[in-house]
Structures are given as structure tokens and as C-alpha cells.
Design an enzyme around this catalytic site. Structure first.
Site, PDB file in Angstrom:
ATOM      1  N   PRO A  29      -2.883 -23.448  -8.706  1.00  0.00           N
ATOM      2  CG  PRO A  29      -0.808 -23.224  -7.648  1.00  0.00           C
ATOM      3  CD  PRO A  29      -1.445 -23.629  -8.939  1.00  0.00           C
ATOM      4  CD  GLU A  34       7.070 -25.361 -17.193  1.00  0.00           C
ATOM      5  OE1 GLU A  34       6.061 -25.853 -16.666  1.00  0.00           O
ATOM      6  OE2 GLU A  34       7.804 -25.967 -17.974  1.00  0.00           O
ATOM      7  NE  ARG A  92     -17.916 -40.975  -7.026  1.00  0.00           N
ATOM      8  CZ  ARG A  92     -18.922 -40.525  -6.277  1.00  0.00           C
ATOM      9  NH1 ARG A  92     -19.308 -39.267  -6.370  1.00  0.00           N
ATOM     10  NH2 ARG A  92     -19.558 -41.317  -5.454  1.00  0.00           N
ATOM     11  CG  ASP A 102     -21.608 -39.399  -3.282  1.00  0.00           C
ATOM     12  OD1 ASP A 102     -21.698 -40.574  -2.936  1.00  0.00           O
ATOM     13  OD2 ASP A 102     -21.289 -39.014  -4.419  1.00  0.00           O
TER      14      ASP A 102
HETATM   15  N1  ADE Z   1      -1.048 -27.074  -9.862  1.00  0.00           N
HETATM   16  C1  ADE Z   1      -0.179 -26.978  -8.823  1.00  0.00           C
HETATM   17  N2  ADE Z   1      -0.826 -26.988  -7.666  1.00  0.00           N
HETATM   18  C2  ADE Z   1      -2.168 -27.094  -7.940  1.00  0.00           C
HETATM   19  C3  ADE Z   1      -3.349 -27.159  -7.160  1.00  0.00           C
HETATM   20  N3  ADE Z   1      -3.330 -27.101  -5.836  1.00  0.00           N
HETATM   21  N4  ADE Z   1      -4.524 -27.276  -7.804  1.00  0.00           N
HETATM   22  C4  ADE Z   1      -4.563 -27.310  -9.150  1.00  0.00           C
HETATM   23  N5  ADE Z   1      -3.492 -27.260  -9.941  1.00  0.00           N
HETATM   24  C5  ADE Z   1      -2.295 -27.152  -9.352  1.00  0.00           C
END
Ligand code: ADE
Length: 244
Positions: free
Chosen positions: A89, A116, A154, A169
Site C-alpha cells: 500500500p 507482514e 489483456r 478503453d
Molecule cells: N497489499 C496490501 N494492501 C495493498 C494495496 N492497496 N496495494 C497493493 N498491495 C497491497
């Protein structure tokens, strides 16, 4: 294209790679998938892949050794340089532009952590890219990697038939796609716009462009800010604003 997934939960990928377009793409040799459990690379007798954080604190941290060795192993099987993509994230936000960039590569390696954090040396010295699929937290990188793989595969030449060209797209053009209709022309009193039944291709194209602009203005005005409008589009946008 070769796609490697490094994960502690390989079974999560079975359905995704064995259905629909991804399945057809691999059967036709346009892409090959390999899913590897990086626990198999742990060089300790308990097959441990994570440990407590130095300095203390909650949660576990993925150790560098199993992942560095797993990446060395899958890299050794291709001559070309691989992109090593860490799912996190904290990564750069995934976009269609990034999908197009990754679609040009020969070998992608996805690292999926679960619960983790990653030892910082994995980020600094193993990953070439860190990607997030959005501002929310998943239990692991697996679902995020599936999203990225799907959107990249794709785009590979030959994967989609002409009937589903990726060129028009939403996002590829910089605008959201116009509304679409199919038969019947009148469904329970809900009618297809007359212009689409007119057979007048120039009028249809203008209508589509206008509705694409309208939809983008209403739903994603941020996209319009980065879009270079031509004169026709400027005039259509003015029309839309005057209709309100
Ligand atoms: N791992 C946990 N959350 C994530 C996200 N939003 N994007 C990519 N990998 C992740």
C-alpha cells in the site's frame, strides 16, 4: 511474457489464471504463469520467512533471505532483465499508464507479502517497482497482483480479439467511455437514443464523443484537467455546460 508470482498462498491464483482470457492467453502461448511459494526458499529448518522487527514493535517483518533467493531462482530462468514488483500500500498508485508500461516487458516478477511488512532491504535492493492498487489496505498483495496481471495481460498483442480493442478503453483515451446499448431498441419502455439507430456515422461519433466528455465531467473531472481538448471537444464541453 513470463509472469512469476512469489507468494505464501499459491492456491489463491489457481482460479484466476485458469479461467477466461488469462487462461486462453496462456494456452495460446502469449503469456506463461508460474506461481512459487517463497517459503520453499527459506534456508532455516523451520521454513520461517518472517521475524520480529529490530527495535521492537507489533507485527512481523518478511526476512530478506527467502525472497532474495526466490527472485534469483526465477530470474535465472530467463535471459532478459526482469521487473521485480513489490505489492504494497506504500507503492506508487497503479494506473492504466503503468499497465501499458509493464505490458512492454518480457518478464515480470510479483512479490506478495501477507500481513507482514517487508524488510527495507527488499524494497531498496530487490524491487524495481513498488505498486499499490489504491488507498486501502488488503490482507496481502495477492489480490493486488491479480488485478495488475489481469490489466497487463489483456494489453498483450493478440490477447483480445478486435471486438474488444483496448484502444478505446476508458482511461486509454484519457476519458471515460461513452454509454453503450444493444438490442432491443425499446426495453420495458426504456429506449435507446435515436441517434444510435440513425445509421449516420458522423452524428453517432459526435454523440459518443459528447457523452464521453459528459460522463468524464460528471464522474471524473480530475481526468479532464490532464486532457488536451481539441477545438471540437471544447465546443462540445461548452454545449454540455450550457445544458445544465
Ligand atoms: N497489499 C496490501 N494492501 C495493498 C494495496 N492497496 N496495494 C497493493 N498491495 C497491497
Amino acid at each position: 511474457m513470463k509472469i512469476d508470482i512469489l507468494t505464501l498462498f499459491p492456491d489463491m491464483f489457481t482460479g484466476v489464471f485458469q479461467e477466461s482470457i488469462l487462461k486462453k492467453a496462456s494456452e495460446r502461448g502469449l503469456v506463461s504463469f508460474r506461481v512459487t511459494n517463497f517459503r520453499d526458499f527459506a534456508d532455516n529448518k523451520h521454513r520461517k520467512v518472517d521475524d520480529y522487527p529490530y527495535g521492537g514493535g507489533a507485527g512481523m517483518v518478511l526476512m530478506p533471505q527467502p525472497l532474495f533467493d526466490a527472485v534469483d531462482h526465477v530470474k535465472a530462468q530467463t535471459a532478459s532483465d526482469a521487473r521485480v514488483i513489490l505489492m504494497t500500500p506504500q507503492g506508487e498508485r497503479f494506473t492504466q499508464k503503468k499497465a501499458e508500461e509493464l505490458a512492454k516487458e518480457e518478464h515480470l516478477i510479483f512479490i506478495c507479502g501477507h500481513y507482514e511488512g517487508y524488510d527495507e532491504r527488499i524494497r531498496e535492493h530487490l524491487a524495481t517497482d513498488e505498486i499499490s492498487i489504491g488507498d486501502f489496505v488488503l490482507t496481502g498483495g495477492e489480490l493486488a497482483a491479480m488485478v495488475i496481471v489481469d490489466s497487463v495481460v489483456r494489453l498483450l498483442p493478440g490477447v483480445l480479439g478486435n471486438e474488444a480493442s483496448p484502444v478505446t478503453d476508458s482511461f486509454s483515451t484519457g476519458l471515460l467511455e461513452h454509454p453503450q446499448y444493444t438490442r432491443p431498441a425499446d426495453f420495458r419502455g426504456m429506449k435507446v437514443p435515436d441517434v444510435l439507430l440513425s445509421g449516420n456515422h458522423a452524428r453517432i461519433e459526435t454523440w459518443r464523443k459528447k457523452e464521453s466528455l459528459r460522463r468524464t465531467l460528471e464522474r471524473r473531472p480530475d481526468l479532464l484537467e490532464n486532457y488536451a481538448l481539441n477545438e471540437v471537444e471544447k465546443a462540445l464541453l461548452e454545449e454540455i455546460k450550457n445544458e445544465k
